[in-house]
Scaffold this active site. Structure first.
Site, PDB file in Angstrom:
ATOM      1  CG  ASP A  66     100.629 -77.385  28.373  1.00 27.43           C
ATOM      2  OD1 ASP A  66     101.106 -76.568  28.928  1.00 27.43           O
ATOM      3  OD2 ASP A  66     101.112 -77.823  27.351  1.00 27.43           O
ATOM      4  CG  ASN A 134     104.803 -86.212  20.747  1.00 30.13           C
ATOM      5  OD1 ASN A 134     104.632 -84.973  20.656  1.00 30.13           O
ATOM      6  ND2 ASN A 134     104.736 -86.936  21.686  1.00 30.13           N
ATOM      7  CG  HIS A 136     102.854 -82.593  22.447  1.00 30.29           C
ATOM      8  ND1 HIS A 136     103.501 -83.085  23.449  1.00 30.29           N
ATOM      9  CD2 HIS A 136     103.434 -81.392  22.147  1.00 30.29           C
ATOM     10  CE1 HIS A 136     104.435 -82.626  23.979  1.00 30.29           C
ATOM     11  NE2 HIS A 136     104.514 -81.460  23.202  1.00 30.29           N
ATOM     12  CD  GLU A 141     102.335 -86.402  24.961  1.00 34.28           C
ATOM     13  OE1 GLU A 141     102.774 -85.974  23.777  1.00 34.28           O
ATOM     14  OE2 GLU A 141     103.085 -86.157  25.833  1.00 34.28           O
TER      15      GLU A 141
HETATM   16  P1  PGA Z   1     109.143 -76.626  22.754  1.00 34.88           P
HETATM   17  O1  PGA Z   1     107.924 -77.331  23.138  1.00 34.88           O
HETATM   18  O2  PGA Z   1     108.584 -75.222  22.498  1.00 34.88           O
HETATM   19  O3  PGA Z   1     109.967 -76.578  23.984  1.00 34.88           O
HETATM   20  O4  PGA Z   1     109.860 -77.275  21.579  1.00 34.88           O
HETATM   21  C1  PGA Z   1     106.944 -77.280  22.157  1.00 34.88           C
HETATM   22  C2  PGA Z   1     105.739 -78.270  22.721  1.00 34.88           C
HETATM   23  O5  PGA Z   1     105.913 -79.197  23.224  1.00 34.88           O
HETATM   24  O6  PGA Z   1     104.565 -77.919  22.638  1.00 34.88           O
END
Ligand code: PGA
Length: 260
Positions: A66, A134, A136, A141
């Protein structure tokens, strides 16, 4: 689904060893990689092993999961910048190809369609994912169904907060481009990387709560070759029966893509 919980405090090393074993099995691995906090130690451990000759990415194709929009190229919060800093710049020999979504393209729909074709042309052997607080995966999302395509998305408030930690704090992205749930679920193998006590609640919900677009990570449970790689703090909320679902290692070849 297989759930591997590292109980020895060497989660990044254990995942790196598994990853290098995949690379030795299939040097031309087409692999989708995430960025963020979770994979940083893992990428350092992979780079160390590559430098030591235990595996090579020279024939592999890397596809970035992404990308955030609205940030200047090279911004430390850009996913491409993080992947370069955490992995690619540490390799003596770069991968055969590195593919990225370009958030600066004039026509973002066309850019997402292009990326879909890059992914579909050869498919993904392996897709590594983190999980957002959350639920995602990528920037899919809450509300993203299993057939969500590669597309432009508005970021959830929780993601904007998380992303602001990646940069130097001057600007937080509000939108991004992401590989869709559809393309993620088409990968031949999916590894969900989960590290830290702050992910324990969302991991338990994703694996043991309802399968729902409201928590996109839960949709991964429909994938026949999902492996959850968690450290002990992240696995804290999982039931004993689920934690025991660690299995023998598999090869990347053969087997159904889907089926529970
Ligand atoms: P993080 O993000 O590894 O910085 O916790 C994970 C994500 O949002 O997929």
């Amino acid at each position: 689904m297989r759930v591997d919980v590292d109980e020895e405090g060497r989660w990044a090393e254990a995942v790196a060893e598994r990853f290098c074993a995949r690379l030795r099995q299939r040097p031309r691995l087409r692999v989708c990689l995430p960025t963020g906090s979770t994979p940083r130690g893992l990428y350092a451990a992979i780079a160390e092993r590559v430098a030591g000759g235990q595996a090579s990415l020279a024939e592999a194709e890397v596809l970035l999961l992404d990308e955030f929009g609205g940030l200047a190229p090279g911004d430390p919060a850009r996913c491409a910048t993080m992947l370069a800093r955490d992995l690619l710049d540490r390799l003596d020999t770069p991968p055969a190809a590195v593919h990225r979504l370009d958030p600066d393209a004039d026509d973002l729909d066309a850019e997402c369609a292009r990326y879909h074709r890059v992914v579909a042309d050869g498919g993904l052997d392996l897709c590594l994912l983190g999980i957002g607080a959350n639920g995602h995966v990528g920037l899919n999302e809450p509300g993203s169904p299993a057939n969500a395509p590669t597309r432009q998305v508005a970021l959830a408030a929780a993601t904007i907060g998380a992303a602001s930690r990646y940069g130097d704090g001057h600007a937080a992205p509000t939108w991004g481009l992401t590989l869709g749930m559809a393309e993620i679920l088409e990968a031949r193998e999916v590894w969900l990387l989960v590290s830290g006590a702050h992910k324990a609640a969302v991991l338990a919900e994703a694996l043991e709560g309802p399968v729902t677009a409201a928590l996109p990570a839960s949709l991964l449970r429909s994938h026949g070759r999902l492996r959850v790689l968690a450290d002990e703090p992240a696995a804290e909320g999982l039931s004993a029966s689920l934690r025991s679902r660690a299995g023998d290692d598999e090869t990347v070849d053969g087997g159904p893509r889907h089926g529970g």
